[in-house]
Design a protein around this motif. Structure first.
Motif, mmCIF file in Angstrom:
data_model
loop_
_atom_site.group_PDB
_atom_site.id
_atom_site.type_symbol
_atom_site.label_atom_id
_atom_site.label_comp_id
_atom_site.label_asym_id
_atom_site.label_seq_id
_atom_site.Cartn_x
_atom_site.Cartn_y
_atom_site.Cartn_z
ATOM 1 N N PRO A 242 0.810 -1.226 0.000
ATOM 2 C CA PRO A 242 0.000 0.000 0.000
ATOM 3 C C PRO A 242 0.841 1.274 0.000
ATOM 4 N N THR B 63 2.473 1.750 -3.529
ATOM 5 C CA THR B 63 1.551 2.212 -4.576
ATOM 6 C C THR B 63 1.127 3.655 -4.336
ATOM 7 N N ARG C 235 0.937 2.511 -9.241
ATOM 8 C CA ARG C 235 0.861 1.091 -9.575
ATOM 9 C C ARG C 235 1.778 0.712 -10.739
ATOM 10 N N ALA D 150 -5.424 4.247 -9.588
ATOM 11 C CA ALA D 150 -6.270 3.577 -8.591
ATOM 12 C C ALA D 150 -7.335 4.527 -8.068
ATOM 13 N N SER E 299 -5.322 -6.263 -1.400
ATOM 14 C CA SER E 299 -4.332 -7.049 -2.124
ATOM 15 C C SER E 299 -3.053 -7.192 -1.317
ATOM 16 N N ASP F 101 -6.213 -1.967 -3.049
ATOM 17 C CA ASP F 101 -4.766 -2.057 -2.836
ATOM 18 C C ASP F 101 -4.445 -2.605 -1.448
ATOM 19 N N VAL G 78 -0.417 -6.114 -7.179
ATOM 20 C CA VAL G 78 -0.810 -4.856 -7.807
ATOM 21 C C VAL G 78 -1.617 -5.151 -9.067
ATOM 22 N N ALA H 21 -5.172 -6.147 -8.223
ATOM 23 C CA ALA H 21 -5.989 -5.000 -7.823
ATOM 24 C C ALA H 21 -6.374 -4.160 -9.033
#
Length: 388
Positions: A67, A70, A75, A190, A336, A333, A119, A122
């Protein structure tokens, strides 16, 4: 529940499909290499299983960092950097001829590869919305086809004068070609996670519900099951049938053929039925395949058992991960990243426990771990299903 959802495959979708295929050539190539690597190093099954544990610990570290990575880098950067680090780990195994180097290579590849993998999952879930489960299953089907080719190539190279190590160059070459031809393709950014109106939750750290944690435990069991097969099925096939370790690596190809068929079929099922229903059916198929493989003493019977096991295993990761994202409260995210931790614990504990049991009781008896994991996973799915 009949949902009748349709899928649209655009250029970003195909990019991720091919990135996953590249990841698969690493994962299944390294899995096929483990029995030969263990023989070359002269270590026990438990010590050999530490390579899977290294991959798992790397995956857990990647999940914890995902997390943050990202949010900071985006991503796209995290995915490509993850694939690059994965290949660095593969190259370390390729050139390393001592246990510290091979363990480090498996760990680095596991950390970076799993970060890229989750990633990508997601991204597919966000990009396709209600069709996310079907697309994730189909993406993994494409990956498994690449895995079949990788294990077959590995078996051929392993039996050649060059030995098995050059086969590990496949993911490196695949990544370079993919970056060259599709490096500019990507998906939208995202979505912003929903904010809680509650002042006490202003930080955004909203607790997950109990179904999220049960879904994580189910994912752990099914990843442990898949990795136990990936890393030790070839060894049991060799022991039960008398095939050489190099030829026995083709057993993974049989399992992956079943997985490819199952994931393409699972994509269609996911358009019509909820992930929990698909998961329960797949666990029953896996149990039947394991039983056939476990009792078999001839190559055809064992190959059939592995193919049927692969058919059942095929949809369990896509559906399990989709279920975690579904019950995460709109935080793909974070879900995941957490899934990567659960999966890391499964991929590390499953092969290690099976290897340790194999040292004590033999690989055949140790494979009784599989139905135990299936039973626990089925219980978790049944307990956490919703009526909607």
């Amino acid at each position: 529940m009949d949902r009748n959802i349709k899928v649209t495959r655009d250029s970003p979708t195909w990019l991720i499909y091919l990135q996953l295929a590249t990841f698969a050539t690493y994962l299944y190539g390294m899995s096929a290499a483990l029995p030969l690597l263990r023989a070359e190093l002269g270590v026990s099954q438990a010590v050999g299983g530490l390579h899977g544990t290294g991959m798992a610990l790397g995956g857990i570290a990647g999940g914890l960092a995902l997390p943050t990575l990202t949010r900071r880098f985006g991503r796209r950067v995290v995915t490509w950097a993850g694939l690059a680090g994965m290949n660095a780990g593969v190259l370390l195994v390729l050139v390393g001829h001592a246990l510290p180097f091979t363990l480090a290579g498996f760990t680095l590849a596991g950390a970076c590869g799993s970060t890229a993998l989750y990633v990508m999952m997601a991204v597919l879930s966000d990009h396709h919305g209600p069709a996310g489960a079907a697309v994730i299953s189909e993406a993994n089907a494409v990956a498994v086809i690449a895995g079949i080719a990788a294990t077959y190539a590995f078996s051929v190279v392993a039996e050649s004068p060059a030995g098995w190590r050059p086969a590990l160059l496949v993911p490196v070459a695949s990544t370079l070609l993919l970056a060259l031809f599709m490096g500019r393709v990507w998906v939208p950014p995202a979505p912003v996670p929903p904010r809680s109106p509650s002042p006490s939750r202003a930080s955004g750290r909203i607790p997950y519900g109990w179904r999220f944690h049960v879904a994580g435990a189910v994912l752990l069991c099914r990843v442990a099951l898949e990795f136990a097969f990936n890393l030790w099925a070839a060894e049991l096939l060799s022991q039960r049938t008398g095939l050489s370790p190099g030829v026995a690596a083709t057993g993974l190809s049989a399992m992956l053929a079943g997985m490819a068929a199952g994931r393409f079929g699972g994509a269609r099922l996911a358009l019509r039925f909820a992930p929990g229903s698909v998961l329960l059916g797949s666990l029953g198929v896996t149990l039947a395949g394991w039983a056939l493989f476990w009792v078999g003493t001839s190559a055809p019977v064992c190959y059939a058992g592995l193919a049927l096991s692969g058919l059942g295993i095929s949809v369990q990761f896509p559906m399990g991960l989709t279920r975690m994202i579904e019950v995460s409260g709109g935080r793909p995210d974070q879900a995941s990243g957490t899934a990567s931790i659960w999966a890391g614990m499964g991929s590390g504990s499953g092969p290690f426990v099976l290897g340790a049991l194999g040292d004590g009781f033999g690989t055949h008896t140790a494979f009784l771990l599989a139905p135990a994991l299936i039973a626990i996973a089925a219980g978790g799915v049944a307990a956490s299903r919703t009526r909607s």
